[in-house]
Design an enzyme around this catalytic site. Structure first.
Site, short mmCIF file in Angstrom:
data_model
loop_
_atom_site.label_atom_id
_atom_site.label_comp_id
_atom_site.label_asym_id
_atom_site.label_seq_id
_atom_site.Cartn_x
_atom_site.Cartn_y
_atom_site.Cartn_z
N HIS A 191 -58.78 -24.25 60.86
CA HIS A 191 -58.02 -23.09 61.33
C HIS A 191 -56.54 -23.48 61.32
O HIS A 191 -56.21 -24.66 61.50
CB HIS A 191 -58.48 -22.81 62.76
CG HIS A 191 -57.93 -21.56 63.37
ND1 HIS A 191 -56.68 -21.50 63.93
CD2 HIS A 191 -58.47 -20.33 63.50
CE1 HIS A 191 -56.48 -20.28 64.41
NE2 HIS A 191 -57.54 -19.55 64.15
N ASP A 222 -61.56 -30.22 66.99
CA ASP A 222 -61.32 -28.83 67.37
C ASP A 222 -62.68 -28.21 67.69
O ASP A 222 -63.47 -27.91 66.79
CB ASP A 222 -60.64 -28.11 66.19
CG ASP A 222 -60.50 -26.61 66.44
OD1 ASP A 222 -61.04 -26.11 67.45
OD2 ASP A 222 -59.87 -25.93 65.61
N GLN A 278 -65.13 -23.57 68.04
CA GLN A 278 -66.42 -22.97 67.68
C GLN A 278 -67.57 -23.91 67.99
O GLN A 278 -68.71 -23.63 67.63
CB GLN A 278 -66.44 -22.59 66.19
CG GLN A 278 -65.32 -21.68 65.74
CD GLN A 278 -65.31 -20.33 66.45
OE1 GLN A 278 -66.31 -19.92 67.06
NE2 GLN A 278 -64.20 -19.63 66.39
N LYS A 317 -63.74 -17.74 73.99
CA LYS A 317 -64.80 -17.72 72.98
C LYS A 317 -66.14 -18.10 73.58
O LYS A 317 -67.14 -18.19 72.87
CB LYS A 317 -64.45 -18.68 71.84
CG LYS A 317 -63.21 -18.26 71.04
CD LYS A 317 -63.06 -19.11 69.82
CE LYS A 317 -61.68 -19.07 69.20
NZ LYS A 317 -61.39 -17.81 68.53
N CYS A 347 -57.35 -16.94 59.66
CA CYS A 347 -56.41 -18.03 59.96
C CYS A 347 -56.85 -19.32 59.28
O CYS A 347 -56.78 -20.41 59.89
CB CYS A 347 -56.27 -18.25 61.47
SG CYS A 347 -55.76 -16.79 62.35
N1 C6P Z 1 -60.52 -18.45 65.63
C1 C6P Z 1 -61.41 -16.45 64.60
O1 C6P Z 1 -61.55 -15.23 64.52
P1 C6P Z 1 -57.30 -19.80 69.99
O2 C6P Z 1 -56.79 -18.56 69.30
O3 C6P Z 1 -56.20 -20.77 70.27
O4 C6P Z 1 -58.17 -19.49 71.16
O5 C6P Z 1 -58.29 -20.51 68.95
C2 C6P Z 1 -57.78 -20.95 67.72
C3 C6P Z 1 -58.89 -21.49 66.88
C4 C6P Z 1 -58.90 -22.84 66.59
N2 C6P Z 1 -59.90 -23.38 65.89
C5 C6P Z 1 -60.93 -22.67 65.42
C6 C6P Z 1 -62.03 -23.34 64.67
C7 C6P Z 1 -60.96 -21.29 65.68
O6 C6P Z 1 -61.99 -20.57 65.22
C8 C6P Z 1 -59.90 -20.68 66.40
C9 C6P Z 1 -59.87 -19.20 66.61
C10 C6P Z 1 -60.63 -17.01 65.76
O7 C6P Z 1 -61.90 -17.23 63.78
C11 C6P Z 1 -59.32 -16.30 65.92
S1 C6P Z 1 -58.26 -16.53 64.53
#
Ligand code: C6P
Length: 415
Positions: free
Chosen positions: A128, A205, A208, A231, A372
């Site tokens: 991401h 990270d 997920q 999430k 992203c």
């Molecule tokens: N992915 C998706 O629709 P935040 O926004 O900081 O809570 O998470 C960022 C992020 C970082 N790593 C991974 C693997 C992610 O999937 C995400 C967030 C969402 O896929 C929003 S773009």
């Protein structure tokens, strides 16, 4: 009731999520975008509302009853988070705003102290942007180099050349536990061990990961693991940075301000121990307390059951999507055991945005876009994908509604 005690009681779970009774464009909602953000059970919503109704006061600042209660609830959520991921101590849990902020904190606090000219940081092509951009920024500032582990055609990390990618120049290896596009579950322990063998730190990270599979920090041995409350059934505005205590001790603070200090003088300042040294200013304590309720909810469900449910529904979804026939491309590993509950796909001659919009007419909520993950989109040679993702409240009937809506979209676009 489920057929087997190892299964989730999804009907009863669904009853906890008020939003699932909504009707969208004349159809009962089918929510298939939990990878972007999950829905919230009433237990979390009520905890947040009750906190504001009965216990609201700033934390760590007052010696009166309300503030003491609020501080105990906030620190209690930290304890719950530590035990949810089996951290060695709650002092290893720093609350941030989200995964993105946790990764930026690391890039700046750890990166400024540890990266020098010619050093390397290794990420993967399936990251991401929040696990790429902060590293680009800090590498540019420090004269370090950002390198990428490639991805195979099947959607796995290509580790063929890993021993030439991780070298004595590598100072950090930062990679996703589970891909938000391909669903791939990465071999975390193998990569952590390879990073350590080269003297580098391993950052995972878990945006997920933590919401979908049981994670155990002492078993994983990652130096840092980051994730977002929103999430995993919790409120927005709460992120977690888990870090091994020794590394949190060594790392300088990132943001300065109230409550992270021991003493401030005209000629400088000293800071508190972790985790508080990384929590400058008033934290998002009300949402953190409600995040504690989300952790209780997931713990009650059992993360092994959550994982099993997602494998089963993903298996069903992959089989149903394949039955749609030619012109449907499914991205990511073919076997549901190798992936989380996310299915990215393409349908020949229909743009992913058109797929998402026509599905919306049927009440089916999916995401379309680059998610992203632009370097990965380039690897897949697509501008975007359509993506359906599943969580504890999704059923095979939701998948059927997705498939019916896709058939209608196909007819509409003359396929
Ligand atoms: N992915 C998706 O629709 P935040 O926004 O900081 O809570 O998470 C960022 C992020 C970082 N790593 C991974 C693997 C992610 O999937 C995400 C967030 C969402 O896929 C929003 S773009």
């Amino acid at each position: 009731m489920p057929d087997h005690p190892s299964q989730l009681d999804v009907e009863s779970i669904r009853g906890d999520f008020p939003i699932l009774s909504r009707v969208i464009n004349g159809n009962p909602i089918v929510y298939l975008d939990s990878t972007a953000t999950s829905q919230k059970p009433k237990q979390v919503i009520d905890t947040l509302a009750d906190f504001y109704r009965t216990s609201n006061a700033n934390v760590h600042r007052g010696i009166y009853t309300l503030s003491e209660e609020s501080t105990a609830a906030y620190e209690g959520a930290r304890e719950k988070t530590a035990s949810f991921i089996n951290a060695a101590s709650s002092s290893e849990i720093v609350f941030t705003r989200n995964t993105t902020e946790s990764l930026n904190l690391l890039a700046y606090a750890w990166g400024r102290a540890n990266l020098n000219e010619g050093d390397e940081v290794l990420v993967t092509l399936m990251e991401h942007h929040s696990n790429i951009v902060p590293w680009h920024m800090i590498c540019a500032e420090r004269g370090a180099v950002l390198r990428f582990i490639p991805v195979t055609d099947e959607g796995f990390l290509d580790l063929t050349d890993i021993d030439t990618l991780i070298t004595e120049r590598t100072k950090g290896v930062s990679f996703t536990h589970i891909s938000n596009v391909l669903g791939t579950v990465n071999p975390v322990r193998e990569l952590v061990d390879k990073a350590h063998a080269a003297g580098a730190i391993a950052i995972v990270d878990g945006a997920q990961g933590a919401p979908h599979v049981a994670v155990d920090m002492r078993d994983m041995d990652a130096d840092f693991y980051v994730f977002s409350s929103h999430k995993m059934l919790g409120p927005t505005g709460v992120g977690v940075l888990y870090g091994k205590r020794a590394l949190l001790d060594e790392m300088p603070p990132f943001l300065g301000g109230g409550e992270m200090i021991m003493e401030v003088r005209e000629d400088g300042f000293t800071w508190k121990d972790p985790p508080w040294k990384f929590e400058a200013g008033t934290p998002n304590f009300a949402d953190v307390v409600a995040f504690g309720a989300a952790i209780d909810y997931l713990t009650e469900l059992g993360m092994d059951r959550v994982r099993q449910h997602e494998i089963e529904i993903t298996d069903y979804a992959l089989r149903q999507m394949r039955s749609l026939g030619e012109g449907v491309t499914l991205h990511g590993p073919p076997n549901p055991e190798d992936r989380g509950g996310v299915v990215s796909f393409a349908i020949e001659s229909i743009h992913p945005h058109d797929i998402a919009q026509t599905l919306d007419w049927e009440g089916v909520q999916i995401r379309a876009g680059h998610h992203c993950a632009q370097p990965l989109m380039r690897r897949l040679n697509v501008p975007a994908t359509a993506r359906a993702s599943f969580y504890v409240y999704n059923t095979n009937e939701d998948v059927d509604r997705l498939i019916d809506a896709l058939k209608k979209a196909g007819e509409l676009f003359g396929r």
